[in-house]
Motif scaffolding. Structure first.
Motif, PDB file in Angstrom:
ATOM      1  N   UNK A  34     -13.425 -31.137 -53.391  1.00 41.89           N
ATOM      2  CA  UNK A  34     -12.902 -31.087 -52.028  1.00 41.89           C
ATOM      3  C   UNK A  34     -11.899 -29.947 -51.978  1.00 41.89           C
ATOM      4  N   UNK A  35     -12.133 -28.996 -51.104  1.00 50.75           N
ATOM      5  CA  UNK A  35     -11.171 -27.908 -50.935  1.00 50.75           C
ATOM      6  C   UNK A  35     -11.082 -27.554 -49.457  1.00 50.75           C
ATOM      7  N   UNK A  36      -9.931 -27.059 -49.072  1.00 51.12           N
ATOM      8  CA  UNK A  36      -9.667 -26.754 -47.673  1.00 51.12           C
ATOM      9  C   UNK A  36     -10.147 -25.352 -47.334  1.00 51.12           C
ATOM     10  N   UNK A  37     -10.661 -25.206 -46.127  1.00 53.15           N
ATOM     11  CA  UNK A  37     -11.084 -23.908 -45.624  1.00 53.15           C
ATOM     12  C   UNK A  37      -9.839 -23.172 -45.145  1.00 53.15           C
ATOM     13  N   UNK A  38      -9.734 -21.890 -45.461  1.00 53.96           N
ATOM     14  CA  UNK A  38      -8.569 -21.112 -45.063  1.00 53.96           C
ATOM     15  C   UNK A  38      -8.515 -20.966 -43.543  1.00 53.96           C
ATOM     16  N   UNK A  39      -7.316 -21.187 -42.973  1.00 58.29           N
ATOM     17  CA  UNK A  39      -7.137 -21.031 -41.532  1.00 58.29           C
ATOM     18  C   UNK A  39      -7.072 -19.556 -41.153  1.00 58.29           C
ATOM     19  N   UNK A  40      -6.386 -18.757 -41.966  1.00 60.21           N
ATOM     20  CA  UNK A  40      -6.262 -17.317 -41.715  1.00 60.21           C
ATOM     21  C   UNK A  40      -6.882 -16.550 -42.871  1.00 60.21           C
ATOM     22  N   UNK A  41      -7.340 -15.363 -42.585  1.00 60.29           N
ATOM     23  CA  UNK A  41      -7.889 -14.516 -43.636  1.00 60.29           C
ATOM     24  C   UNK A  41      -6.757 -13.994 -44.520  1.00 60.29           C
ATOM     25  N   UNK A  42      -6.965 -13.909 -45.837  1.00 64.34           N
ATOM     26  CA  UNK A  42      -5.922 -13.355 -46.704  1.00 64.34           C
ATOM     27  C   UNK A  42      -5.683 -11.879 -46.385  1.00 64.34           C
ATOM     28  N   UNK A  43      -4.461 -11.444 -46.565  1.00 61.43           N
ATOM     29  CA  UNK A  43      -4.098 -10.065 -46.251  1.00 61.43           C
ATOM     30  C   UNK A  43      -3.272  -9.494 -47.394  1.00 61.43           C
ATOM     31  N   UNK A  44      -3.285  -8.175 -47.548  1.00 59.32           N
ATOM     32  CA  UNK A  44      -2.489  -7.573 -48.629  1.00 59.32           C
ATOM     33  C   UNK A  44      -0.994  -7.582 -48.294  1.00 59.32           C
ATOM     34  N   UNK A  45      -0.183  -7.839 -49.301  1.00 62.15           N
ATOM     35  CA  UNK A  45       1.263  -7.820 -49.147  1.00 62.15           C
ATOM     36  C   UNK A  45       1.725  -6.374 -48.968  1.00 62.15           C
ATOM     37  N   UNK A  46       2.680  -6.162 -48.066  1.00 64.48           N
ATOM     38  CA  UNK A  46       3.127  -4.799 -47.756  1.00 64.48           C
ATOM     39  C   UNK A  46       3.849  -4.151 -48.931  1.00 64.48           C
ATOM     40  N   UNK A  47       4.627  -4.927 -49.683  1.00 63.11           N
ATOM     41  CA  UNK A  47       5.432  -4.351 -50.750  1.00 63.11           C
ATOM     42  C   UNK A  47       4.630  -4.133 -52.037  1.00 63.11           C
ATOM     43  N   UNK A  84       1.176  -5.077 -52.548  1.00 66.21           N
ATOM     44  CA  UNK A  84      -0.249  -4.843 -52.403  1.00 66.21           C
ATOM     45  C   UNK A  84      -1.109  -6.002 -52.871  1.00 66.21           C
ATOM     46  N   UNK A  85      -0.472  -7.109 -53.298  1.00 63.45           N
ATOM     47  CA  UNK A  85      -1.231  -8.276 -53.721  1.00 63.45           C
ATOM     48  C   UNK A  85      -1.796  -8.979 -52.498  1.00 63.45           C
ATOM     49  N   UNK A  86      -2.866  -9.693 -52.707  1.00 66.71           N
ATOM     50  CA  UNK A  86      -3.462 -10.455 -51.619  1.00 66.71           C
ATOM     51  C   UNK A  86      -2.666 -11.745 -51.459  1.00 66.71           C
TER      52      UNK A  86
END
Length: 101
Positions: A25-38, A40-42
């Motif tokens: 059982x896993x939850x579906x992401x509500x928002x798409x992952x985005x890169x961190x500004x500082x 660059x990690x997702x």
């Protein structure tokens, strides 16, 4: 906060099917992952995307989701169609095309 209940597929890099017996059982992401500004990690703002729970049976996973009022979707696994073959079949007389190099 939709959850999906499924049985994971076999790992393509290994021949064993040890991790395919349990239901997840896993939850579906509500928002798409985005890169961190500082760095660059997702990253993502939804902490439920990190939650993965394993159950022995599909019914146990559904029961857990209903007990905690979690809307869920069950995805049934597709069984692999396998044709058992033996090494000796390569040299059988009933072979359609002759065996040669």
């Amino acid at each position: 906060m939709l959850a999906k209940i499924y049985r994971p597929a076999k790992n393509a890099m290994q021949s064993g099917k040890a991790a395919t017996k349990k239901w997840r059982l896993e939850f579906v992401l509500a928002d798409a992952p985005r890169p961190d500004a500082l760095m660059g990690w997702i990253s993502g703002a939804d902490p439920n995307g990190q939650v993965r729970m394993s159950f022995d049976t599909k019914e146990a996973a559904i029961e857990f989701a209903r007990a905690h009022a979690i809307p869920h979707q069950v995805i049934e696994p597709e069984e692999a169609k396998r044709q058992p073959r033996a090494y000796g079949d390569n040299f059988a007389f009933k072979r359609r095309e002759p065996w040669s190099h």
